[in-house]
Design an enzyme around this catalytic site. Structure first.
Site, PDB file in Angstrom:
ATOM      1  N   LYS A 169      39.056  35.789  10.561  1.00 21.33           N
ATOM      2  CA  LYS A 169      39.170  35.701  12.024  1.00 21.33           C
ATOM      3  C   LYS A 169      39.953  36.931  12.485  1.00 21.33           C
ATOM      4  CE  LYS A 169      40.281  32.295  15.623  1.00 21.33           C
ATOM      5  NZ  LYS A 169      39.064  32.425  16.424  1.00 21.33           N
TER       6      LYS A 169
HETATM    7  N1  PMP Z   1      33.174  30.830  15.396  1.00 20.36           N
HETATM    8  C1  PMP Z   1      33.916  31.736  16.063  1.00 20.36           C
HETATM    9  C2  PMP Z   1      33.403  33.125  16.191  1.00 20.36           C
HETATM   10  C3  PMP Z   1      35.140  31.352  16.642  1.00 20.36           C
HETATM   11  O1  PMP Z   1      35.881  32.248  17.311  1.00 20.36           O
HETATM   12  C4  PMP Z   1      35.573  30.023  16.523  1.00 20.36           C
HETATM   13  C5  PMP Z   1      36.868  29.596  17.152  1.00 20.36           C
HETATM   14  N2  PMP Z   1      37.964  29.831  16.311  1.00 20.36           N
HETATM   15  C6  PMP Z   1      34.767  29.117  15.808  1.00 20.36           C
HETATM   16  C7  PMP Z   1      33.578  29.555  15.261  1.00 20.36           C
HETATM   17  C8  PMP Z   1      35.197  27.696  15.606  1.00 20.36           C
HETATM   18  O2  PMP Z   1      36.258  27.644  14.685  1.00 20.36           O
HETATM   19  P1  PMP Z   1      37.364  26.505  14.753  1.00 20.36           P
HETATM   20  O3  PMP Z   1      36.626  25.223  14.777  1.00 20.36           O
HETATM   21  O4  PMP Z   1      38.156  26.692  13.521  1.00 20.36           O
HETATM   22  O5  PMP Z   1      38.147  26.724  15.992  1.00 20.36           O
END
Ligand code: PMP
Length: 329
Positions: A169
């Site tokens: 991320k």
């Molecule tokens: N994909 C992307 C590109 C994101 O930014 C997010 C948000 N963090 C998610 C998927 C979903 O991840 P999470 O459920 O861990 O928030």
């Protein structure tokens, strides 16, 4: 300390910086910060909910582990352990005065003003770790959770794993996300879905995606260029516990148009039904029954009115100072 209220958005007046608590107003960086020029940051988005049993953070350990994983991929050493960052987060929520909030830990390459380094290389720049938090409502709007949203397939391709690993991320990944999101919004859609470099469905600009077909749940496999979403993982576990088969696989664009139901998952978006893709109605054009049933279980878990699958410790209660912090809902 009273929370800071900027244009009705409640923001924590305190920020955690490299092991110390500082004021929001002091949480500033130099313009020559490495991350500002070269995108060298990794971050998390976590929610703390006001549950029926008090404020609790959803899957804190998993989020902080993903933060450390993202940092490791980019050779960033935060110097802090997972537990230290988890504890700092809970302490900071308590100090912030917020009952519920969105938590933003960020690790980035900064600038050593005594020994400045301005090149791409980055390993000479100090690693900074901050945690900020604020109250954030429904990311895709209040009605989205019930009525669903209209989305498009983006003309932009999702970043590919051997150039920009979507598994991390990283702040820089969100340049791609911004292109997807800006295009979608300017075309009048709430969100865009990106295809990967093979033309297969990857994810939204900030959400994972699920399809429902004949009572089964389908989602792009982790091998696709997607973030391994923590909400995605939670939904897979909840659905399997409900007896719904979940298949992680390659998903073609056209499958979006003929799905019975579609929904996004994410910390910010939670579980948001999709009612149309490229102006093609999905199923009945409103939230479907399986989406609704999964939402119901998910919202009960984040309200601490039912335990997580296998009684897993998904909630970390904030509690009072000095109280034991981790408890299973
Ligand atoms: N994909 C992307 C590109 C994101 O930014 C997010 C948000 N963090 C998610 C998927 C979903 O991840 P999470 O459920 O861990 O928030």
């Amino acid at each position: 300390m009273a929370e800071k209220d900027v244009n009705t958005m409640k923001i924590s007046p305190v920020v955690w910086k490299n092991g110390e608590v500082i004021k929001w107003d002091d949480a500033r960086v130099h313009v020559m910060t490495h991350a500002l020029h070269y995108g060298s940051s990794v971050f998390e988005g976590i929610r703390c909910y006001e549950t029926s049993q008090g404020s609790a953070v959803f899957r804190l350990t998993e989020h902080i582990q993903r933060l450390l994983n993202s940092a490791k991929i980019y050779r960033m050493d935060t110097r802090f352990t997972r537990d230290e960052i988890c504890n700092a987060t809970v302490d900071l929520i308590r100090e912030s005065g917020l009952e519920s909030c969105y938590i933003r830990p960020v690790v980035f390459r900064g600038l050593d003003e005594d020994k400045p380094s301005f090149g791409v290389y980055g390993l000479l720049n100090p690693i900074e770790t901050y945690i900020a938090m604020w109250q954030w409502g429904k990311y895709l709007g209040e009605e989205a959770l019930e009525n669903g949203i209209d989305v498009c397939v983006s003309s932009w391709t999702r970043i590919t794993s051997n150039s920009m690993p979507a598994m991390a991320k990283a702040g820089a990944n969100y340049m791609n996300s911004q292109l997807i999101k800006m295009e979608a919004k300017q075309l009048g859609f709430a969100e865009g879905i990106a295809l990967d470099d093979r033309g297969l469905v990857s994810e939204g600009s900030g959400e994972n995606i699920f399809l429902v077909n004949n009572g089964k749940l389908y989602t792009p496999a982790l091998g696709a260029s997607i973030l391994p979403g923590i909400t995605r993982d939670s939904i897979i576990q909840i659905a399997r516990e409900m007896g719904i088969e979940v298949i992680e696989t390659a998903v073609q664009r056209a499958a979006l148009y003929i799905a019975d139901e579609l929904f996004f998952t994410g910390t910010a978006a939670e579980i948001s039904p999709i009612r149309s893709v490229d102006h093609i109605k999905v199923g009945s054009g409103k939230r479907g029954p399986i989406t609704e049933a999964i939402q119901k279980e998910f919202f009960a878990i984040i309200d601490a009115t039912r335990p997580a699958p296998n009684n897993a410790p998904w909630l970390t209660f904030v509690g009072e100072a000095g109280e034991k912090k981790t408890a299973v809902a």
